[in-house]
Design an enzyme around this catalytic site. Structure first.
Site, PDB file in Angstrom:
ATOM      1  N   MET A  38       0.925  -1.306   0.074  1.00  0.00           N
ATOM      2  CA  MET A  38       0.003  -0.047  -0.011  1.00  0.00           C
ATOM      3  C   MET A  38       0.982   1.183   0.072  1.00  0.00           C
ATOM      4  SD  MET A  38      -3.104   0.618  -0.268  1.00  0.00           S
ATOM      5  CE  MET A  38      -4.863   0.712   0.367  1.00  0.00           C
ATOM      6  N   ARG A  96       7.247  -6.014 -10.004  1.00  0.00           N
ATOM      7  CA  ARG A  96       8.268  -6.585 -10.518  1.00  0.00           C
ATOM      8  C   ARG A  96       8.120  -7.988 -10.938  1.00  0.00           C
ATOM      9  NH1 ARG A  96       9.596  -1.928 -11.893  1.00  0.00           N
ATOM     10  NH2 ARG A  96      11.585  -1.028 -11.545  1.00  0.00           N
ATOM     11  N   GLU A 110      12.687 -10.695 -18.396  1.00  0.00           N
ATOM     12  CA  GLU A 110      11.636  -9.456 -18.980  1.00  0.00           C
ATOM     13  C   GLU A 110      12.686  -9.448 -20.293  1.00  0.00           C
ATOM     14  OE1 GLU A 110      10.601  -5.632 -17.610  1.00  0.00           O
ATOM     15  OE2 GLU A 110       9.124  -6.977 -16.532  1.00  0.00           O
ATOM     16  N   HIS A 149       5.781  -4.439 -20.187  1.00  0.00           N
ATOM     17  CA  HIS A 149       6.229  -3.396 -18.794  1.00  0.00           C
ATOM     18  C   HIS A 149       6.001  -2.068 -19.469  1.00  0.00           C
ATOM     19  CE1 HIS A 149       9.250  -2.757 -15.387  1.00  0.00           C
ATOM     20  NE2 HIS A 149       8.616  -1.904 -15.586  1.00  0.00           N
TER      21      HIS A 149
HETATM   22  C1  8YV Z   1       9.861   2.356 -15.705  1.00  0.00           C
HETATM   23  C2  8YV Z   1       9.364   1.201 -13.673  1.00  0.00           C
HETATM   24  O1  8YV Z   1       9.216   1.951 -16.804  1.00  0.00           O
HETATM   25  O2  8YV Z   1       9.464   3.382 -12.427  1.00  0.00           O
HETATM   26  C3  8YV Z   1       9.618   2.041 -12.317  1.00  0.00           C
HETATM   27  O3  8YV Z   1      10.058   1.424 -11.324  1.00  0.00           O
HETATM   28  O4  8YV Z   1       9.292   0.140 -13.648  1.00  0.00           O
HETATM   29  C4  8YV Z   1       8.996   1.977 -14.918  1.00  0.00           C
HETATM   30  O5  8YV Z   1       8.156   3.134 -14.531  1.00  0.00           O
HETATM   31  C5  8YV Z   1      11.148   1.929 -15.816  1.00  0.00           C
HETATM   32  O6  8YV Z   1      11.901   2.035 -14.582  1.00  0.00           O
HETATM   33  C6  8YV Z   1      12.024   2.366 -16.894  1.00  0.00           C
HETATM   34  O7  8YV Z   1      12.646   1.171 -17.636  1.00  0.00           O
END
Ligand code: 8YV
Length: 317
Positions: A151, A234, A263, A282
């Site tokens: 949260m 993730r 990924e 993603h």
């Molecule tokens: C981004 C993300 O696309 O902010 C994060 O943690 O996973 C995403 O918003 C990424 O970090 C860019 O590759």
């Protein structure tokens, strides 16, 4: 007048046009060092655009740095403790991508519930020759129970959206969040209870040693056979093979993933063959507006660090 040399910044690419535009004339961009090539000399900073691994070994190869700036919030690919031990601040971009990521979480929830992607595939296929009211029955989102795991800022945005769908909102978090409970009508429950009670389990928590593999065989076995798992956090928070087994034997109804482990998944991964899973590449923060803000904030952090000034957002180890 002597020509000023630009700060030298190692970055993984290809970088977005926005980022290149914001860095033009302000930094010299150097390619990401490969294992077998000598690292570039006199590097001032590192800019991470995707999720390249930044560990102690890489930091030692690059020599003293003024800053590491990350385009995004999650920094599980960066060894922040190793950077901190070397006096290198790590910047990230919190607070500007929560709405976009929560929107996508909800898009995935609805897509899975109402079989949107599967329906699109069918509607375009040669098999669709006659309408049949008996096919492709989904499950309701409105008045269902949503369990939010994590949260934080994104979880709160998801909870806010769930109210519009008259959902019962449960959440689990390291700490209870009474203000959020009051604001979004969310109820704190133990992790096991959340899994057992939720029609939709949405993951909005960071990847840490404690959360890696959190959704494995045990957790999946506790979920309802009618439940859907949604992951906008993730990939490694979910055990991919355990998920495959749960989906292929219908121990849970469906899954919708914005992130996977690895990924992308290998092109011959068995998850890619299942009908009851939706997978995106993603896209959580991938709107033109949000990505522009991420470019601005990450470049601002980079330039502040290069000048030795405090970053707008520094990750603490
Ligand atoms: C981004 C993300 O696309 O902010 C994060 O943690 O996973 C995403 O918003 C990424 O970090 C860019 O590759």
């Amino acid at each position: 007048m002597a020509e000023m040399s630009l700060p030298r910044v190692v970055a993984d690419g290809p970088l977005a046009v926005d980022v290149l535009e914001l860095l033009a004339g302000k930094a010299e961009i150097l390619p990401w060092p490969t294992e077998d090539s000598p690292p570039p000399r006199s590097v001032d900073a590192v800019y991470t655009f995707g999720h390249p691994r930044v560990d102690a070994a890489l930091l030692d190869r690059l020599g003293p740095l003024k800053v590491i700036s990350n385009y995004g919030v999650g920094v599980d690919h960066i060894d922040v403790a190793a950077a901190t031990a070397r006096g290198i601040p790590v910047g990230n971009t919190p607070g500007i991508l929560d709405g976009a990521t929560a929107d996508l979480g909800f898009a995935l929830l609805l897509a899975a519930a109402r079989r949107v992607v599967e329906g699109d595939r069918y509607a375009r296929s040669a098999e669709f020759t006659q309408y049949d009211p008996a096919y492709m029955l989904g499950r309701e989102a409105h008045h269902a129970t949503l369990g939010i795991v994590g949260m934080g800022r994104i979880g709160c945005e998801v909870a806010k959206r769930a109210r519009g769908f008259d959902m019962t909102v449960l959440y689990h978090n390291r700490n209870r969040r009474p203000e959020q409970e009051a604001a979004f009508g969310a109820r704190y429950v133990a992790f096991g209870e959340l899994l057992a009670e939720s029609d939709y389990v949405m993951l909005t928590l960071p990847l840490t040693d404690a959360t890696r593999g959190l959704i494995g065989r045990d957790a999946l076995a506790r979920m309802k056979p009618t439940a859907t798992l949604i992951n906008v956090a993730r990939g490694p928070v979910v055990d991919m093979m355990a998920l495959y087994d749960a989906l292929s034997t219908r121990k849970i109804w469906s899954a919708a993933l914005d992130v996977t482990d690895p990924e992308p998944l290998p092109r011959d991964h068995p998850l890619l063959l299942l009908d009851n899973i939706t997978i995106l590449p993603h896209l959580g923060s991938a709107t033109a507006q949000t990505r522009r803000k991420m470019a601005e904030l990450s470049v601002e952090n980079l330039l502040l660090g290069l000048r030795g000034e405090p970053l707008r957002h520094q990750v603490r180890a």
